[in-house]
Design a protein around this motif. Structure first.
Motif, PDB file in Angstrom:
ATOM      1  N   GLY A 111      -2.534   3.611   4.033  1.00 26.23           N
ATOM      2  CA  GLY A 111      -1.940   2.571   3.186  1.00 26.23           C
ATOM      3  C   GLY A 111      -0.422   2.645   3.187  1.00 26.23           C
ATOM      4  O   GLY A 111       0.268   1.623   3.271  1.00 26.23           O
ATOM      5  N   LEU A 156      -6.002   2.462  -0.934  1.00 28.17           N
ATOM      6  CA  LEU A 156      -5.246   1.706   0.074  1.00 28.17           C
ATOM      7  C   LEU A 156      -4.114   0.911  -0.578  1.00 28.17           C
ATOM      8  O   LEU A 156      -2.987   0.883  -0.061  1.00 28.17           O
ATOM      9  CB  LEU A 156      -6.176   0.767   0.841  1.00 28.17           C
ATOM     10  CG  LEU A 156      -7.101   1.442   1.866  1.00 28.17           C
ATOM     11  CD1 LEU A 156      -8.161   0.467   2.358  1.00 28.17           C
ATOM     12  CD2 LEU A 156      -6.290   1.989   3.051  1.00 28.17           C
ATOM     13  N   ALA A 157      -4.407   0.287  -1.726  1.00 26.18           N
ATOM     14  CA  ALA A 157      -3.401  -0.541  -2.407  1.00 26.18           C
ATOM     15  C   ALA A 157      -2.252   0.311  -2.934  1.00 26.18           C
ATOM     16  O   ALA A 157      -1.074  -0.054  -2.786  1.00 26.18           O
ATOM     17  CB  ALA A 157      -4.049  -1.315  -3.556  1.00 26.18           C
ATOM     18  N   LEU A 214      -0.061   1.249  -0.064  1.00 23.60           N
ATOM     19  CA  LEU A 214       0.820   0.140   0.317  1.00 23.60           C
ATOM     20  C   LEU A 214       2.062   0.085  -0.567  1.00 23.60           C
ATOM     21  O   LEU A 214       3.183  -0.108  -0.090  1.00 23.60           O
ATOM     22  CB  LEU A 214       0.070  -1.196   0.202  1.00 23.60           C
ATOM     23  CG  LEU A 214      -0.969  -1.516   1.279  1.00 23.60           C
ATOM     24  CD1 LEU A 214      -1.796  -2.726   0.866  1.00 23.60           C
ATOM     25  CD2 LEU A 214      -0.299  -1.774   2.619  1.00 23.60           C
TER      26      LEU A 214
END
Length: 219
Positions: A41, A86-87, A90
């Protein structure tokens, strides 16, 4: 008969220890797996447009709040943990880049090591020094909900004191969650995947809050 029962007791004890050791091993495998997912991410975070960061942060906090209060969402823990990891990866690329630039590489990595050391210390306290920390759970849970709500409000309030309080409370909360979760492991009250994810989150948030405090102190 009595002799056979006596012989079977150590065997059962050995079997129990092996099962426990296997469960602990799985926890750390999941822990590393979520860090790997987070790294993926982070890598793609460099391509995330700046205009997407705030909306994604709000969605992420709402997702956490929904997961905390909704029993149905908790049943989908496997999917939600992957989306969240994953978020947050990011979003973390930009955060870590800013801290690295502001603090410099040496101070940045010293604070990361300090955060990891605090995670280990509180984990050891929870595992070896506290018999049963289960009573802490409800207080930590309420504080976590309050912290998520305060973080949402903080996105629209530019008050340094308010953000400093959130940072200090967040750091203390995840240190205590580390103690609590290690204590749960000792008592066998865990599933390896869930615990691996929770320990990953604890360490990640401790690192972030330590870096945030160091960044504030630098200004």
């Amino acid at each position: 008969m009595a002799e056979a029962a006596t012989k079977s007791t150590p065997h059962k004890s050995q079997q129990s220890k092996k099962t426990q050791a296997t469960a602990y091993g799985k926890v750390w495998l999941f822990f590393m797996y979520y860090w790997l997912l987070f790294g993926v991410g982070c890598y793609f975070g460099q391509f995330l447009p700046m205009s997407w960061r705030k909306p994604l942060s709000i969605v992420l906090l709402v997702l956490v709040l929904f997961t905390l209060v909704s029993g149905r969402a908790r049943k989908s823990g496997l999917i939600i943990s992957h989306i969240y990891t994953l978020a947050i990866g990011l979003l973390s690329y930009a955060t870590f880049t800013i801290y690295l630039q502001n603090l410099g590489a040496e101070v940045f990595y010293k604070n990361v090591i300090l955060a990891i050391a605090a995670f280990i210390v509180f984990g050891l306290i929870g595992f070896f020094m506290i018999k049963d920390a289960s009573s802490m759970g409800k207080y930590l849970f309420v504080t976590l909900i309050a912290l998520v709500v305060a973080s949402l409000i903080g996105m629209f309030i530019q008050n340094p004191i308010f953000h400093t309080i959130i940072t200090i409370v967040g750091l203390l909360l995840f240190l205590l969650y580390t103690l609590y979760d290690f204590n749960r492991m000792k008592r066998g009250r865990f599933s390896p995947r869930e615990m691996g994810f929770k320990l990953f989150l604890n360490l990640l948030h401790i690192i972030k809050y330590v870096l945030r405090l160091a960044n504030k102190a630098r200004k």
